[in-house]
Design a protein around this motif. Structure first.
Motif, mmCIF file in Angstrom:
data_model
loop_
_atom_site.group_PDB
_atom_site.id
_atom_site.type_symbol
_atom_site.label_atom_id
_atom_site.label_comp_id
_atom_site.label_asym_id
_atom_site.label_seq_id
_atom_site.Cartn_x
_atom_site.Cartn_y
_atom_site.Cartn_z
ATOM 1 N N VAL A 1 0.985 -1.007 0.038
ATOM 2 C CA VAL A 1 -0.123 0.149 -0.322
ATOM 3 C C VAL A 1 0.893 1.420 -0.009
ATOM 4 N N ASP A 2 1.988 1.675 0.459
ATOM 5 C CA ASP A 2 2.442 2.243 0.570
ATOM 6 C C ASP A 2 2.856 2.571 -0.613
ATOM 7 N N GLY A 3 3.866 1.532 -1.500
ATOM 8 C CA GLY A 3 4.863 1.400 -2.510
ATOM 9 C C GLY A 3 3.488 1.906 -3.131
ATOM 10 N N LEU A 4 2.457 1.773 -3.386
ATOM 11 C CA LEU A 4 1.576 2.188 -4.548
ATOM 12 C C LEU A 4 0.866 3.588 -4.387
ATOM 13 N N ARG A 5 1.087 4.044 -3.091
ATOM 14 C CA ARG A 5 0.350 5.620 -2.754
ATOM 15 C C ARG A 5 1.818 6.361 -2.795
ATOM 16 N N ASP A 6 3.056 6.073 -2.161
ATOM 17 C CA ASP A 6 4.539 7.009 -2.954
ATOM 18 C C ASP A 6 4.333 6.714 -4.687
ATOM 19 N N LEU A 7 3.701 5.827 -5.214
ATOM 20 C CA LEU A 7 4.444 5.944 -6.817
ATOM 21 C C LEU A 7 3.085 7.064 -7.446
#
Lengths: 201, 201
Positions: B46-52
């Motif tokens: 989730v964090d990676g997707l939000r960051d992206l």
């Protein structure tokens, strides 16, 4: 001029997706680029993941999934035989057995199988809770429905020793010919086991 | 007793993962069950997707990815020939061409190819911005590096008509034998095109 590459957050996401089971470098790149198209593809995925994380957890007793706030439909069913436990490796195995319609007892998800090479020891699996359940529920028989590979056999053998020491019967799924397959579709070991386990008609 | 299934949020997540490119029903189920193990696998994703989503977007001009706040390294490079534009279908194609090291102009990502069967018309692609760029940058040649399938050919033909009307040269990638492959590895059409495009040694 340094070699061009994707911006770092995009590279990181590709690496993260690659680490998921079943995704190689090319499919991970394709998936992330697909997510970047149109602008609105990431949010629904983030929402779904958050929802999943917040609302689904494992039953403390059997290990199958339940929605937060609900009772486990398996462990709390009065129509099931709670003196008969079927031990499986993964939660997905519960569904597979349920679909067969051949089992009316309750389940116990181990969370894997013994594998010294991968450093998976009895402490990493839900074996202690199983033994406590067997005692608390006055279980009569435990069916060891773990895989028939080397680790599965080792796990079954380890568990049957523990169960025998507690005076509980342990059994194993039958091995033999798969339904609808001819002799040309099975390997020698399966054929050997099918012969050993032959039944009078 | 109704048939047992995963809790609804888990079923929904499997359906959502199945809709991603390259994932079938079985791999989607396996992926979601893997995410549910150990409790700590969903948050990093989730964090990676939000960051992206927050940090990467497309360059308004060429369509390749840039990190928010950064300038496009391609469009703002003084070492590149801005009178030569290479048109590609997807952002990933930019990297493929860059890795070949054979191109020093700038890029223009179309975002797909013309496909009447899928309802993809010129308005759905970044064709209007391309024509504006061609005029504003006094472009001398446009290389149409789109695929050589039916839709790619149609797109190239459509664009070359537009470019000819503006008096700009359009070219197409050479078609022929792939590097390192024998005649037994290519289809008849490729061989036909390799013969047609043969070069004197």
């Amino acid at each position: 001029m340094p070699a061009l590459d994707y911006p770092p957050p995009l590279q990181r996401m590709i690496a993260q997706i690659r680490a998921l089971p079943g995704l190689g470098p090319r499919s991970a790149e394709r998936l992330v680029l697909w997510l970047m198209q149109d602008g609105g593809r990431i949010e629904p995925l983030v929402d779904g993941l958050r929802d999943l994380s917040a609302r689904v957890h494992s039953c403390d007793q059997c290990g199958f999934f339940i929605q937060r706030g609900d009772e486990c439909v398996l462990c709390h069913s009065s129509k099931r035989n709670h003196q008969l436990i079927c031990v499986v490796e993964q939660a997905a195995d519960v569904l597979r057995l349920e679909r067969s319609g051949a089992f009316t007892g309750v389940y116990h998800v181990l969370g894997g199988k013994l594998s010294p090479l991968d450093n998976i020891t009895p402490e990493d699996l839900r074996i202690q809770p199983l033994m406590e359940r067997v005692e608390a529920q006055k279980v009569e028989e435990v069916i060891l429905a773990v895989g028939s590979d080397v680790e599965g056999e080792a796990t079954a053998s380890y568990l049957s020793d523990l169960l025998r020491a507690q005076g509980v019967a342990a059994s194993r799924l039958a091995q033999g010919m798969p339904a609808g397959g001819g002799l040309d579709h099975v390997d020698e070991l399966t054929l050997y086991q099918a012969l050993q386990g032959r039944r009078r008609m």
